[in-house]
Design a protein around this motif. Structure first.
Motif, PDB file in Angstrom:
ATOM      1  N   UNK B 177       0.806  -1.220   0.000  1.00 12.01           N
ATOM      2  CA  UNK B 177       0.000   0.000   0.000  1.00 12.01           C
ATOM      3  C   UNK B 177       0.841   1.274   0.000  1.00 12.01           C
ATOM      4  N   UNK B 184       1.814  10.386   3.122  1.00  8.57           N
ATOM      5  CA  UNK B 184       2.496  10.020   4.362  1.00  8.57           C
ATOM      6  C   UNK B 184       3.997   9.911   4.092  1.00  8.57           C
ATOM      7  N   UNK B 189       5.700   7.336   8.435  1.00  5.14           N
ATOM      8  CA  UNK B 189       5.291   5.930   8.364  1.00  5.14           C
ATOM      9  C   UNK B 189       6.170   5.087   9.292  1.00  5.14           C
ATOM     10  N   UNK B 191       7.866   6.037  11.958  1.00  2.13           N
ATOM     11  CA  UNK B 191       7.540   6.350  13.355  1.00  2.13           C
ATOM     12  C   UNK B 191       6.260   5.632  13.800  1.00  2.13           C
ATOM     13  N   UNK B 192       5.229   5.678  12.953  1.00  2.00           N
ATOM     14  CA  UNK B 192       3.949   5.043  13.300  1.00  2.00           C
ATOM     15  C   UNK B 192       4.087   3.520  13.402  1.00  2.00           C
ATOM     16  N   UNK B 193       4.794   2.928  12.456  1.00  6.08           N
ATOM     17  CA  UNK B 193       4.967   1.468  12.499  1.00  6.08           C
ATOM     18  C   UNK B 193       5.712   1.043  13.754  1.00  6.08           C
ATOM     19  N   UNK B 196       3.235   1.319  16.702  1.00  5.83           N
ATOM     20  CA  UNK B 196       2.207   0.270  16.687  1.00  5.83           C
ATOM     21  C   UNK B 196       2.826  -1.102  16.991  1.00  5.83           C
ATOM     22  N   UNK B 224       6.215  14.779  13.697  1.00  2.68           N
ATOM     23  CA  UNK B 224       4.948  14.073  13.492  1.00  2.68           C
ATOM     24  C   UNK B 224       3.990  14.896  12.632  1.00  2.68           C
ATOM     25  N   UNK B 228      -0.241  13.575   8.269  1.00  2.00           N
ATOM     26  CA  UNK B 228      -1.547  12.976   8.540  1.00  2.00           C
ATOM     27  C   UNK B 228      -2.521  13.273   7.422  1.00  2.00           C
ATOM     28  N   UNK B 229      -3.372  12.322   7.184  1.00  2.00           N
ATOM     29  CA  UNK B 229      -4.408  12.545   6.164  1.00  2.00           C
ATOM     30  C   UNK B 229      -5.658  13.102   6.845  1.00  2.00           C
TER      31      UNK B 229
END
Lengths: 229, 229
Positions: B177, B184, B189, B191-193, B196, B224, B228-229
């Motif tokens: 994806x 993004x 990406x 940082x978020x991965x 999570x 950060x 963001x979307x």
């Protein structure tokens, strides 16, 4: 609203329709393990207990079969995941319903179909358009749920889009490794996936997800013992 | 120990070796987006800027290419992920290194190769045996790290096996994806991965992962905002 399917029971159908949906399920599971390219009509016929001539009574060819499987998969997603999730007005409960039902369907093999949804290039353009729109709607439903959780201050400081794809990747990958006859029971796998997925994207707070988890685990009669390697 | 590769720089090589590794990278990225079955030698030649005759100077055919890509992918995994992770004696730091480096390599396209590692049925049995052993070693390395974290009381109450596959599914799915030219940023990406993945499998405690995260984010100069979307 469509009647909810119970994931542990056979999908109700009869005659030709029942036989066809059995073929979709079997074919999807083979494609999930072997990959679409490596799966032959022979493999599918054999696993479905049909002769090669017999299977062509139900399906015209591999490309048509793929489209039919995808349509069937999206029916299952909409009836078995989205419809019950929409009944939850609380966003956290909605997310838990999505993760639990999607994970469970992949673990139980019914949802092996969902990874087949990645074989988009094998479709005709007209078929691709139909499937893309339905997949998009499901993805948007997950993302909107995460956006609501962000607005409520419950989502970690991550993009709802990235979080949605993280959850889908984690869940869809199950059919690549999980074996129902292996050391990890379906109940233990489901419990672990729920814990990892929910804690991965949501802030951990006492009285929030932890409570829901332990209540749910009690409800399901899940035991953590015996499934660890 | 092999020299560590810097993931943001081209892989050092020259002449035929360099051209071949460029082809592997390009081919892996196409296969990752389109699927192995749908990728033709023509697609690969075109993307690599070679004629169809030219590409056969470097590669005998699609099956050989697949094996070479997998060997190349496992070299990158061992040099770029496992070797630096082994330098961390602390298990949490080791897990963070694995997740960060594997995620980063997929985001940056170099590690698109790792999803190609799923196309096992297309290999000859002899080739399959070689790749299976190398993949198994990587998986065991991740699981052992999680087992150590379980022994230290840092892992959530989940099976280390299930946790390891959750992380891999999440990370490998990125190439399905993520678009580097999308909304993004690669930094956001990554940082978020990390957030999570680490919070998904590790217990969240003050002074533990949260501190490491914020220190790391400062070190990387990651912001950060704006992604963001």
């Amino acid at each position: 609203m469509a009647a909810l399917i119970k994931l542990k029971e056979p999908i109700p159908a009869s005659g030709r329709g029942k036989r066809a949906s059995n073929i979709y399920r079997v074919a999807a599971e083979i494609m999930c393990h072997k990959g679409y390219g490596a799966t032959s009509m022979n493999d599918i016929a054999e696993a479905a207990g049909l002769t090669k001539a017999g299977i062509y009574h139900y399906i015209r060819g591999k490309e048509d079969l793929l489209f039919e499987i995808m349509m069937y998969a999206m029916d299952r997603v909409e009836e078995g995941i989205v419809a019950p999730a929409k009944e939850a007005t609380d966003a956290e409960e909605r997310l838990r319903t999505i993760v639990e039902r999607h994970t469970r369907s992949v673990i139980e093999g019914v949802g092996a179909v969902t990874i087949v949804l990645e074989e988009m290039t094998a479709l005709t353009p007209a078929h691709r358009k139909v499937i893309t729109a339905r997949k998009r709607a499901y993805f948007d439903f997950i993302r909107q749920t995460l956006e609501q959780l962000a607005a409520e201050g419950k989502l970690r400081n991550v993009s709802p889009t990235t979080a949605a794809f993280s959850l889908l990747g984690m869940i869809l990958w199950i059919c690549r490794w999980y074996r129902r006859d292996g050391k990890i029971t379906p109940q233990a796998a489901l419990k672990d996936y729920l814990e990892i997925a929910m804690n991965g994207v949501l802030k951990t707070e006492k009285g929030s997800f932890q409570t829901v988890m332990s209540t749910m685990v009690q409800d399901m009669g899940i035991s953590a013992k015996g499934a660890r390697e």
